[in-house]
Write an enzyme that holds these catalytic residues in place. Structure first.
Site, mmCIF file in Angstrom:
data_model
loop_
_atom_site.group_PDB
_atom_site.id
_atom_site.type_symbol
_atom_site.label_atom_id
_atom_site.label_comp_id
_atom_site.label_asym_id
_atom_site.label_seq_id
_atom_site.Cartn_x
_atom_site.Cartn_y
_atom_site.Cartn_z
ATOM 1 C CD GLU A 107 -1.917 -2.089 1.935
ATOM 2 O OE1 GLU A 107 -0.980 -2.168 2.744
ATOM 3 O OE2 GLU A 107 -2.702 -3.027 1.692
ATOM 4 C CE1 TYR A 119 7.730 0.309 -2.927
ATOM 5 C CE2 TYR A 119 6.004 1.951 -2.711
ATOM 6 C CZ TYR A 119 6.986 1.174 -2.142
ATOM 7 O OH TYR A 119 7.240 1.251 -0.805
HETATM 8 C C1 LIG Z 1 10.417 6.432 -1.341
HETATM 9 C C2 LIG Z 1 11.868 6.318 -0.866
HETATM 10 C C3 LIG Z 1 12.028 5.055 -0.020
HETATM 11 C C4 LIG Z 1 12.795 6.245 -2.088
HETATM 12 O O1 LIG Z 1 14.123 6.045 -1.622
HETATM 13 P P1 LIG Z 1 15.375 6.553 -2.466
HETATM 14 O O2 LIG Z 1 16.590 5.953 -1.858
HETATM 15 O O3 LIG Z 1 15.337 8.023 -2.587
HETATM 16 O O4 LIG Z 1 15.066 5.891 -3.875
HETATM 17 P P2 LIG Z 1 16.077 5.713 -5.087
HETATM 18 O O5 LIG Z 1 17.206 6.686 -5.019
HETATM 19 O O6 LIG Z 1 16.435 4.266 -5.146
HETATM 20 O O7 LIG Z 1 15.129 6.127 -6.290
HETATM 21 C C5 LIG Z 1 14.672 5.183 -7.211
HETATM 22 C C6 LIG Z 1 13.624 5.831 -8.103
HETATM 23 O O8 LIG Z 1 12.459 6.171 -7.348
HETATM 24 C C7 LIG Z 1 11.897 7.361 -7.904
HETATM 25 N N1 LIG Z 1 11.985 8.439 -6.927
HETATM 26 C C8 LIG Z 1 12.561 8.391 -5.703
HETATM 27 N N2 LIG Z 1 12.420 9.596 -5.075
HETATM 28 C C9 LIG Z 1 11.745 10.394 -5.927
HETATM 29 C C10 LIG Z 1 11.298 11.739 -5.856
HETATM 30 N N3 LIG Z 1 11.517 12.512 -4.761
HETATM 31 N N4 LIG Z 1 10.618 12.228 -6.911
HETATM 32 C C11 LIG Z 1 10.377 11.476 -8.010
HETATM 33 N N5 LIG Z 1 10.787 10.199 -8.143
HETATM 34 C C12 LIG Z 1 11.457 9.663 -7.113
HETATM 35 C C13 LIG Z 1 12.707 7.698 -9.123
HETATM 36 O O9 LIG Z 1 12.151 7.000 -10.204
HETATM 37 C C14 LIG Z 1 14.052 7.132 -8.740
HETATM 38 O O10 LIG Z 1 14.897 6.864 -9.796
HETATM 39 P P3 LIG Z 1 15.916 8.041 -10.295
HETATM 40 O O11 LIG Z 1 16.603 8.567 -9.073
HETATM 41 O O12 LIG Z 1 16.821 7.297 -11.240
HETATM 42 O O13 LIG Z 1 15.035 9.057 -10.956
HETATM 43 C C15 LIG Z 1 12.278 7.595 -0.038
HETATM 44 O O14 LIG Z 1 11.941 8.736 -0.789
HETATM 45 C C16 LIG Z 1 11.620 7.682 1.318
HETATM 46 O O15 LIG Z 1 12.119 7.134 2.321
HETATM 47 N N6 LIG Z 1 10.473 8.389 1.387
HETATM 48 C C17 LIG Z 1 9.744 8.560 2.649
HETATM 49 C C18 LIG Z 1 9.135 7.254 3.123
HETATM 50 C C19 LIG Z 1 8.229 6.644 2.077
HETATM 51 O O16 LIG Z 1 7.451 7.315 1.415
HETATM 52 N N7 LIG Z 1 8.300 5.315 1.961
HETATM 53 C C20 LIG Z 1 7.452 4.535 1.051
HETATM 54 C C21 LIG Z 1 6.168 4.215 1.733
HETATM 55 S S1 LIG Z 1 5.070 3.235 0.727
#
Ligand SMILES: CC(C)(COP(=O)(O)OP(=O)(O)OC[C@H]1O[C@@H](n2cnc3c(N)ncnc32)[C@H](O)[C@@H]1OP(=O)(O)O)[C@@H](O)C(=O)NCCC(=O)NCCS
Length: 152
Positions: A107, A119
Protein backbone atom coordinates in the site's frame (compact mmCIF):
# COMPACT_ATOMS: atom_id res chain seq x y z
CA UNK A 1 32.72 3.70 -7.20
CA UNK A 2 31.56 1.35 -4.43
CA UNK A 3 28.14 2.01 -2.94
CA UNK A 4 28.57 3.92 0.37
CA UNK A 5 26.33 1.34 2.06
CA UNK A 6 25.82 -2.39 2.10
CA UNK A 7 22.60 -4.35 2.11
CA UNK A 8 22.24 -6.82 4.99
CA UNK A 9 19.55 -8.71 6.93
CA UNK A 10 18.06 -6.76 9.82
CA UNK A 11 17.98 -7.92 13.44
CA UNK A 12 15.78 -6.83 16.39
CA UNK A 13 18.61 -4.56 17.62
CA UNK A 14 18.07 -2.43 14.46
CA UNK A 15 14.66 -1.30 15.77
CA UNK A 16 16.01 1.90 17.36
CA UNK A 17 17.89 3.02 14.22
CA UNK A 18 14.93 2.16 11.97
CA UNK A 19 12.57 4.09 14.22
CA UNK A 20 14.85 7.15 14.08
CA UNK A 21 14.52 7.16 10.27
CA UNK A 22 10.81 6.28 10.43
CA UNK A 23 10.02 9.38 12.54
CA UNK A 24 11.70 11.60 9.96
CA UNK A 25 9.96 9.90 7.04
CA UNK A 26 6.29 9.51 7.95
CA UNK A 27 3.57 11.64 9.56
CA UNK A 28 2.02 8.43 10.98
CA UNK A 29 5.15 6.47 11.97
CA UNK A 30 5.40 2.91 13.25
CA UNK A 31 6.47 2.73 16.89
CA UNK A 32 9.87 1.38 17.89
CA UNK A 33 8.01 -1.56 19.48
CA UNK A 34 6.40 -2.37 16.11
CA UNK A 35 9.86 -2.61 14.54
CA UNK A 36 11.15 -4.80 17.37
CA UNK A 37 8.13 -7.08 16.99
CA UNK A 38 8.42 -7.30 13.19
CA UNK A 39 12.17 -8.01 13.35
CA UNK A 40 11.69 -10.70 15.99
CA UNK A 41 8.86 -12.52 14.22
CA UNK A 42 9.41 -15.58 12.04
CA UNK A 43 6.72 -14.29 9.64
CA UNK A 44 8.34 -10.96 8.86
CA UNK A 45 11.86 -9.96 7.93
CA UNK A 46 13.83 -6.79 7.56
CA UNK A 47 16.63 -5.60 5.32
CA UNK A 48 18.96 -2.76 6.23
CA UNK A 49 21.11 -0.49 4.11
CA UNK A 50 24.14 -0.11 6.36
CA UNK A 51 26.15 3.06 5.87
CA UNK A 52 29.58 3.73 7.39
CA UNK A 53 28.12 5.73 10.25
CA UNK A 54 24.79 4.02 10.69
CA UNK A 55 21.69 2.76 8.97
CA UNK A 56 20.69 4.62 5.78
CA UNK A 57 17.38 2.86 5.17
CA UNK A 58 15.32 -0.26 5.68
CA UNK A 59 12.59 -2.46 4.28
CA UNK A 60 10.21 -4.69 6.22
CA UNK A 61 8.29 -7.45 4.42
CA UNK A 62 6.39 -10.63 5.13
CA UNK A 63 5.25 -13.78 3.40
CA UNK A 64 1.94 -15.50 4.00
CA UNK A 65 0.92 -18.56 2.01
CA UNK A 66 2.79 -17.66 -1.14
CA UNK A 67 1.88 -13.99 -1.04
CA UNK A 68 4.41 -11.33 -0.12
CA UNK A 69 3.79 -7.89 1.31
CA UNK A 70 6.12 -4.94 1.60
CA UNK A 71 5.08 -3.48 4.95
CA UNK A 72 7.50 -0.58 5.27
CA UNK A 73 10.30 1.09 3.34
CA UNK A 74 12.18 4.28 4.12
CA UNK A 75 15.51 5.92 3.46
CA UNK A 76 17.01 8.64 5.70
CA UNK A 77 16.43 12.03 4.00
CA UNK A 78 20.17 12.69 3.53
CA UNK A 79 20.60 9.39 1.62
CA UNK A 80 17.65 9.73 -0.77
CA UNK A 81 17.95 9.76 -4.58
CA UNK A 82 21.14 7.69 -4.49
CA UNK A 83 19.63 4.31 -5.26
CA UNK A 84 19.28 3.10 -1.65
CA UNK A 85 15.49 2.64 -1.85
CA UNK A 86 15.83 0.74 -5.11
CA UNK A 87 18.57 -1.49 -3.65
CA UNK A 88 16.40 -2.27 -0.60
CA UNK A 89 13.40 -3.07 -2.79
CA UNK A 90 15.45 -5.35 -5.05
CA UNK A 91 16.86 -7.19 -2.02
CA UNK A 92 13.38 -7.53 -0.50
CA UNK A 93 11.95 -8.94 -3.73
CA UNK A 94 14.85 -11.41 -4.03
CA UNK A 95 14.24 -12.61 -0.46
CA UNK A 96 10.51 -13.03 -1.18
CA UNK A 97 11.29 -14.95 -4.39
CA UNK A 98 13.47 -17.33 -2.38
CA UNK A 99 10.52 -17.86 -0.04
CA UNK A 100 8.56 -19.07 -3.08
CA UNK A 101 6.35 -15.99 -3.19
CA UNK A 102 4.51 -15.58 -6.49
CA UNK A 103 2.96 -12.16 -5.99
CA UNK A 104 3.71 -9.16 -3.84
CA UNK A 105 1.34 -6.45 -2.64
CA UNK A 106 1.89 -3.14 -0.94
CA UNK A 107 0.00 0.00 0.00
CA UNK A 108 1.13 3.53 -0.69
CA UNK A 109 -0.44 6.91 -0.01
CA UNK A 110 -2.21 8.32 -3.04
CA UNK A 111 -0.14 11.52 -2.72
CA UNK A 112 3.23 9.74 -2.40
CA UNK A 113 4.43 10.17 -5.97
CA UNK A 114 8.12 9.49 -5.24
CA UNK A 115 7.41 6.06 -3.72
CA UNK A 116 4.89 5.33 -6.49
CA UNK A 117 7.48 6.00 -9.18
CA UNK A 118 10.03 3.81 -7.36
CA UNK A 119 7.50 0.95 -7.22
CA UNK A 120 6.40 1.47 -10.85
CA UNK A 121 10.03 1.26 -11.98
CA UNK A 122 10.22 -2.18 -10.33
CA UNK A 123 7.08 -3.38 -12.11
CA UNK A 124 4.40 -2.77 -9.46
CA UNK A 125 1.00 -1.87 -10.91
CA UNK A 126 -2.11 -0.46 -9.18
CA UNK A 127 -4.80 -3.07 -8.55
CA UNK A 128 -7.05 -1.33 -6.04
CA UNK A 129 -7.63 1.33 -3.48
CA UNK A 130 -8.37 1.29 0.25
CA UNK A 131 -10.51 4.23 1.36
CA UNK A 132 -9.22 6.25 4.34
CA UNK A 133 -6.50 3.65 5.00
CA UNK A 134 -4.03 6.17 6.42
CA UNK A 135 -4.34 8.59 9.33
CA UNK A 136 -2.61 11.90 10.04
CA UNK A 137 -3.61 13.01 7.47
CA UNK A 138 -6.46 10.74 6.51
CA UNK A 139 -5.86 9.49 2.98
CA UNK A 140 -6.68 6.61 0.64
CA UNK A 141 -4.11 3.95 -0.14
CA UNK A 142 -3.31 2.66 -3.58
CA UNK A 143 -2.79 -1.10 -3.57
CA UNK A 144 0.03 -2.15 -5.88
CA UNK A 145 0.85 -5.66 -7.10
CA UNK A 146 3.86 -7.32 -8.68
CA UNK A 147 3.94 -10.89 -10.05
CA UNK A 148 7.28 -12.57 -9.27
CA UNK A 149 9.07 -15.12 -11.37
CA UNK A 150 10.34 -18.26 -9.67
CA UNK A 151 14.04 -18.24 -8.80
CA UNK A 152 16.21 -20.03 -11.35
C1 LIG B 1 10.42 6.43 -1.34
C2 LIG B 1 11.87 6.32 -0.87
C3 LIG B 1 12.03 5.05 -0.02
C4 LIG B 1 12.80 6.25 -2.09
O1 LIG B 1 14.12 6.05 -1.62
P1 LIG B 1 15.38 6.55 -2.47
O2 LIG B 1 16.59 5.95 -1.86
O3 LIG B 1 15.34 8.02 -2.59
O4 LIG B 1 15.07 5.89 -3.87
P2 LIG B 1 16.08 5.71 -5.09
O5 LIG B 1 17.21 6.69 -5.02
O6 LIG B 1 16.44 4.27 -5.15
O7 LIG B 1 15.13 6.13 -6.29
C5 LIG B 1 14.67 5.18 -7.21
C6 LIG B 1 13.62 5.83 -8.10
O8 LIG B 1 12.46 6.17 -7.35
C7 LIG B 1 11.90 7.36 -7.90
N1 LIG B 1 11.99 8.44 -6.93
C8 LIG B 1 12.56 8.39 -5.70
N2 LIG B 1 12.42 9.60 -5.07
C9 LIG B 1 11.75 10.39 -5.93
C10 LIG B 1 11.30 11.74 -5.86
N3 LIG B 1 11.52 12.51 -4.76
N4 LIG B 1 10.62 12.23 -6.91
C11 LIG B 1 10.38 11.48 -8.01
N5 LIG B 1 10.79 10.20 -8.14
C12 LIG B 1 11.46 9.66 -7.11
C13 LIG B 1 12.71 7.70 -9.12
O9 LIG B 1 12.15 7.00 -10.20
C14 LIG B 1 14.05 7.13 -8.74
O10 LIG B 1 14.90 6.86 -9.80
P3 LIG B 1 15.92 8.04 -10.30
O11 LIG B 1 16.60 8.57 -9.07
O12 LIG B 1 16.82 7.30 -11.24
O13 LIG B 1 15.04 9.06 -10.96
C15 LIG B 1 12.28 7.60 -0.04
O14 LIG B 1 11.94 8.74 -0.79
C16 LIG B 1 11.62 7.68 1.32
O15 LIG B 1 12.12 7.13 2.32
N6 LIG B 1 10.47 8.39 1.39
C17 LIG B 1 9.74 8.56 2.65
C18 LIG B 1 9.14 7.25 3.12
C19 LIG B 1 8.23 6.64 2.08
O16 LIG B 1 7.45 7.32 1.42
N7 LIG B 1 8.30 5.31 1.96
C20 LIG B 1 7.45 4.54 1.05
C21 LIG B 1 6.17 4.22 1.73
S1 LIG B 1 5.07 3.24 0.73
Amino acid sequence: MDAPYRIRSAVPADAEAFFAIERRSFSDPWSEASFREALGSPWTFGIAAQGKRGVAGYLIAREVAGTGEVLNLAVAPEFRRRGVGGALLRAGLTALRHRRVEEVFLEVRESNRSAQSLYASHGFRPVGQRAAYYRNPKEDALVLRLALERPA
